[in-house]
Scaffold this active site. Sequence first.
Site, mmCIF file in Angstrom:
data_model
loop_
_atom_site.group_PDB
_atom_site.id
_atom_site.type_symbol
_atom_site.label_atom_id
_atom_site.label_comp_id
_atom_site.label_asym_id
_atom_site.label_seq_id
_atom_site.Cartn_x
_atom_site.Cartn_y
_atom_site.Cartn_z
ATOM 1 N N GLU A 97 23.486 0.821 21.049
ATOM 2 C CA GLU A 97 24.834 1.368 21.246
ATOM 3 C C GLU A 97 25.265 1.270 22.708
ATOM 4 O O GLU A 97 26.418 0.977 23.012
ATOM 5 C CB GLU A 97 24.903 2.829 20.776
ATOM 6 C CG GLU A 97 24.866 2.988 19.263
ATOM 7 C CD GLU A 97 26.063 2.350 18.573
ATOM 8 O OE1 GLU A 97 27.100 2.165 19.224
ATOM 9 O OE2 GLU A 97 25.953 2.007 17.385
ATOM 10 N N TYR B 110 31.473 9.278 21.033
ATOM 11 C CA TYR B 110 31.240 8.152 20.130
ATOM 12 C C TYR B 110 29.744 7.844 20.023
ATOM 13 O O TYR B 110 29.194 7.724 18.932
ATOM 14 C CB TYR B 110 32.004 6.892 20.611
ATOM 15 C CG TYR B 110 31.415 5.673 19.983
ATOM 16 C CD1 TYR B 110 31.733 5.351 18.673
ATOM 17 C CD2 TYR B 110 30.451 4.912 20.653
ATOM 18 C CE1 TYR B 110 31.117 4.280 18.040
ATOM 19 C CE2 TYR B 110 29.830 3.853 20.037
ATOM 20 C CZ TYR B 110 30.163 3.538 18.726
ATOM 21 O OH TYR B 110 29.542 2.501 18.104
ATOM 22 N N ASP C 62 35.788 4.845 17.634
ATOM 23 C CA ASP C 62 35.887 3.929 18.777
ATOM 24 C C ASP C 62 37.146 3.092 18.565
ATOM 25 O O ASP C 62 37.935 3.371 17.645
ATOM 26 C CB ASP C 62 34.621 3.060 18.896
ATOM 27 C CG ASP C 62 34.486 2.062 17.737
ATOM 28 O OD1 ASP C 62 35.227 2.203 16.731
ATOM 29 O OD2 ASP C 62 33.656 1.146 17.841
#
Length: 374
Positions: free
Chosen positions: A39, A122, A140
């Site tokens: 991520e 997020y 997002d």
Amino acid sequence: MNSKRRQEFRRKLLDWFRRCQREMPWRRTRDAYCIWLSEIMLQQTRVAAAIPYYERFLEKFPNVQALAGAREEEVLRLWAGLGYYSRARNLQRAAREIVERHGGEFPRELAAALALPGIGNYTAAAILSIAHGAPHAVLDGNVARVIARLEAIRGDLREPKRWRGLQTSADRLLEISKAGDWNQAMMELGATVCTPRAPDCANCPVGGFCRARELGLAEKVPEKRRKRAAEKVHLAVAVLLDPRGKTILIPPTPSKKASGKKAERGAKKNPGLSALFSGMGHFPAVAVRKNARAELRRFLRTSGVAELPSGANWIALPALRHAVTHREITITAFVVRVEKLPRVRSGRVVGLNKMQTLAVSGLTRKIARAALGR
Ligand code: SF4
């Protein structure tokens, strides 16, 4: 959407995701460390570009303990080329906190995850839902665009009130029993079908639920954000080069010992320079107005880097351009041949031809390439 339609929507999207999702190495694991790493890498980097970095990084640092115990230099070296080095620094700071305060396990509580460096709403929602199935909906840019089109929402999506509304919609749509798959399915739809330009509505698995499509607005939502005018910066850069092909990089900020007026003077002449070089060591450089060579020469003298004789061998390279957020940079770089490199406090002497493998910014590498190709 009423609850029956929502159920149908979820079923269609998850079914499509099972059939059509792209293969990615981090989709083969539920390990929070691996998902966290992916991520962070994907925040500013395309999937295809991130994969080799992800694999090399995991080979070297297979778990959070290995990352926490590594030298920062080594972490940044493996990050070299991905850019935005603050991501790597925060990753390691967070790894150290996880080892010291969370027994080496990525925290499962949302508040504890959000307290780690580099973890925002997020990222926390993505890691906790994918690794542990926690019921947090991600929002997002991709997901926001999908929801804005499904609901035909007009206006700037990043406007705080509108963004909060999009989060409420994302929470409502979330398939709680499969939160990880659900979040990935929404992001995948935004990345591959409901793309920013030319959304593929004809092949969309949830086209029958989409207001923007129904109203013929798919390509008009979301509205374009007004861009801030870019600030123009002209940098003069000195690539000092000795007969062995060695050059010198100076530290990103005035050294702690160089306090007082001299350091202040340096900061005034070089506003935001550290950020332009991603907070990494860089060639001696100064923001200039008119005469790049004269101003650079003066800077080298007054900042204590080097007093270069007037007969020194300066070779001007063709102008380079570089763009970073809200800044357009023009670089006038000079290769300056010297018999002996100056001694600069906290400076690093390195081979110019080794620059591509060092933990330095993309801008420094670009200048080094130009200097080697002169
Ligand atoms: Fe996006 Fe088109 Fe699907 Fe609507 S129908 S969600 S605009 S791809």
